[in-house]
Design an enzyme around this catalytic site. Structure first.
Site, PDB file in Angstrom:
ATOM      1  N   LYS A   1      46.376  60.290  78.917  1.00  0.00           N
ATOM      2  CA  LYS A   1      45.077  59.966  78.376  1.00  0.00           C
ATOM      3  C   LYS A   1      44.132  59.628  79.355  1.00  0.00           C
ATOM      4  CE  LYS A   1      43.373  56.601  75.154  1.00  0.00           C
ATOM      5  NZ  LYS A   1      43.715  55.251  74.319  1.00  0.00           N
TER       6      LYS A   1
ATOM      7  N   SER B   1      41.915  55.319  69.325  1.00  0.00           N
ATOM      8  CA  SER B   1      40.901  56.028  70.281  1.00  0.00           C
ATOM      9  C   SER B   1      41.929  57.334  71.115  1.00  0.00           C
ATOM     10  CB  SER B   1      40.729  55.128  71.565  1.00  0.00           C
ATOM     11  OG  SER B   1      41.739  54.819  72.273  1.00  0.00           O
TER      12      SER B   1
ATOM     13  N   SER C   1      45.451  52.057  69.030  1.00  0.00           N
ATOM     14  CA  SER C   1      45.070  53.384  69.723  1.00  0.00           C
ATOM     15  C   SER C   1      46.334  54.333  69.925  1.00  0.00           C
ATOM     16  CB  SER C   1      44.071  53.171  70.939  1.00  0.00           C
ATOM     17  OG  SER C   1      43.012  52.670  70.472  1.00  0.00           O
TER      18      SER C   1
END
Lengths: 98, 500
Positions: B80, B155, B179
């Site tokens: 990420k 997210s 997330s």
């Protein structure tokens, strides 16, 4: 209804060091009023004698040995700076001239 | 190559160690697929071709030299883009960090390098991880491989779409309010948020420091356990990192046994506000566990009602101070207004240009919640709610080993559907937020397709703090019950991304 007025948004944005356009001020005032009205329910959740939790897993006094460990060089620390001079970060004046 | 794409990370590691495929072959196969299909899913903000192939070559050499190997040696991974990497730009989905290449690796990145895992690329996210759809990324939304018109969750929608679309065998995510788990649920993949402090946050661009935790995003429970075992452990760079080990998640998965298991169903998170098909899947999971011999009890967590409200005070408060570091001085964007502006005006102009609307909204909200006159009423009360939630959970865990809830209130919604309604967007995390507020581990496992739209649904497993192994045990039990029904993990039912 909470009082998130356009003037309050301007003040909060200035404290947050964010320029905002007039259109953003209007938009945020409306949206933040709805959000604040909704989150304000927390004030009804608790009566006096509940301890506050700031951290989920309590830990205190986390120390390490006082020894010098490798760290970034001055050159590395400055490598991503928008501007630098003489081994330092370079910024505009802090105070207005007048 | 078809036996590489779609194989679990554990299978790929086995192929490498038995010399049926090299790390270079596997990494190349994924890079080729990424380059072909990333334009469809926008999972990656950066594809790390040359560096990852170099790392794969080193992994192969390491094996040839007979050196000790990690359980996922040579298996490539996606990271990420809010985790710092010295060999790839790190933007956190924001224009304010465009082009920034950090000078140090996050601890988890150092650990996956140490484990011989090539880094395929950096995955998309809502700007600074603020959102649940990736629509707030400054670089455009990622798309759900089950339906490209829908969100992959957020997210961490870049990681979830990469893994569920087989653009990576597995990925790293971060979870502040859901997330990792929400994206896993809506893409039919597996996502785990470990106990707060189990994995070092050093090098994770902080959103809300008392809530953030890094964890695995995978296509099955064993892969998640293998990855958690690699990234967990004490780190002197993170003062909130737990001093003790939580044991082996891999063993917990291998030894999973339903005997004596007590499962709690949270009264507040089992009916109202959940899509019918999601509810129906959840009931099915409970029935399967009952049939397998688990005891089901209903538990009451009345303070969960206040969790989302408390979260949207604590998160903006912490984020508004964490994001003060983006000040145009040391790194990132600098925007010069005309004339001879003071540094303060440079900062304000930079932050105006560099931050997107959701980030501005939350910084302003956090500044409000922390301002004098409101601090006690808002931030203070929110912190007390945190205590109440911990007390509810402590009581629930007296009668249940784990708690189950649906992970998300709905299946994946359409891109654009909630973008103009911040409050509706915030409610996606209703079931995942309590774990972050309390610091306990939580994990989402696929439990089928919702009847009304045929899209994936997930079940969330919550365990007491430090008992991540218990969570993995139950995740493995649930996965086995479903795989025996389906014949293969849910992800094998996903449409072929090449023809979408």
């Amino acid at each position: 209804m909470s009082e998130i007025t356009p003037d309050l948004v301007r003040h909060l944005a200035s404290l947050s060091r964010i320029l905002v356009t007039d259109q953003e001020v209007e938009q945020f005032a409306g949206e933040l009023s709805v959000i604040v009205d909704s989150v304000a329910m927390v004030t009804k959740a608790v009566s006096g004698d509940v301890a506050a939790t700031s951290h989920p897993i309590p830990m205190a006094n986390v120390y390490r040995e006082d020894v010098i460990l490798p760290s970034l060089t001055q050159e590395q620390a400055l490598s991503a700076a928008p501007d630098s001079a003489d081994g330092r970060f370079k910024v505009n004046a802090i105070l207005d001239e007048d | 190559m078809t036996d590489i794409i779609g194989a679990s990370a554990a299978t790929l590691a086995e192929m490498i160690i038995t010399k049926n495929a090299s790390s270079v072959e596997i990494t190349s196969a994924f890079l080729d697929r990424m380059e072909k299909l990333n334009p469809k899913t926008n999972s990656y903000l950066h594809i790390n071709r040359e560096n990852s192939l170099e790392q794969a070559k080193n992994a192969d050499k390491h094996l040839a030299d007979g050196k000790p190997l990690s359980a996922l040696h040579g298996v490539p991974i996606a990271v990420k883009d809010n985790l710092t990497t010295t060999d790839a730009p790190t933007t956190s989905g924001s224009k304010i960090l465009e082009g920034w290449v950090p000078q140090y690796d996050a601890t988890v990145v150092a650990k996956i390098r140490q484990a011989g895992m090539p880094i395929l690329g950096k995955t998309n996210l809502d700007e600074f991880a603020m959102g649940s759809s990736t629509e707030f990324s400054a670089y455009g939304p990622s798309r759900n491989p089950w339906d490209l018109g829908r969100i992959p969750g957020g997210s961490g929608g870049g990681s979830s779409s990469a893994v569920s679309g087989h653009l990576a065998p597995l990925a790293l995510g971060s979870d502040t309010g859901g997330s990792i788990r929400f994206p896993a649920a809506v893409t039919g993949s597996v996502g785990a948020k470990p106990t707060y402090g189990a994995v070092s946050r050093y090098g994770l661009i902080a959103l809300a420091s008392s809530l953030d935790q890094i964890g695995p995003v995978t296509n099955d429970v064993m892969d998640a356990a293998l990855l958690q075992d690699i990234i967990a452990g004490h780190d002197p760079h993170d003062s909130t990192s737990l001093p003790n080990s939580l044991g082996s998640m891999t063993n917990a998965v291998r030894e999973a046994d339903v005997k004596g298991l007590r499962v709690g169903v949270v009264k507040q998170l089992s009916s109202d506000g959940f899509q019918d098909g999601v509810k129906e899947r959840f009931e099915d999971t409970i029935e399967k566990l009952t049939a397998a011999g688990a005891t089901i009890v209903e538990v009451d967590c009345p303070s969960f009602e206040y969790a989302v409200a408390a979260y949207y005070l604590i998160l903006p408060a912490e984020a508004s101070s964490n994001l003060a570091k983006f000040d145009s001085v040391r790194f990132g964007l600098r925007v010069m207004p005309e004339g001879n502006p003071t540094i303060e005006r440079v900062m304000a102009a930079t932050r105006e240009h560099g931050f997107g609307p959701e980030v501005k909204r939350r910084i302003i909200l956090g500044t409000y919640a922390l301002s004098s006159g409101y601090y006690d009423a808002y931030y203070g009360s929110a912190q007390k709610v945190r205590t109440l939630i911990q007390q509810d959970l402590a009581k629930a865990f007296e009668v249940a080993d784990v708690l189950l809830t649906p992970t998300a209130p709905t299946t994946a919604f359409k891109i654009g559907e909630k973008i103009n309604d911040p409050l509706a967007m915030y409610l996606n995390d209703i079931a995942t937020i309590p774990a972050n507020l309390a610091g306990i581990p939580g994990m989402s496992v696929p439990n089928g397709l919702a009847k009304e739209d045929g899209l994936p649904s997930g079940v969330q497993i919550l365990a007491p703090a430090m008992q991540d192994a218990q969570m993995y045990r139950v995740a493995s039990i649930i996965e086995k019950l479903y795989v025996s029904e389906w014949g293969a993990p849910l992800i094998s039912q996903a449409p072929d991304l090449e023809v979408l």
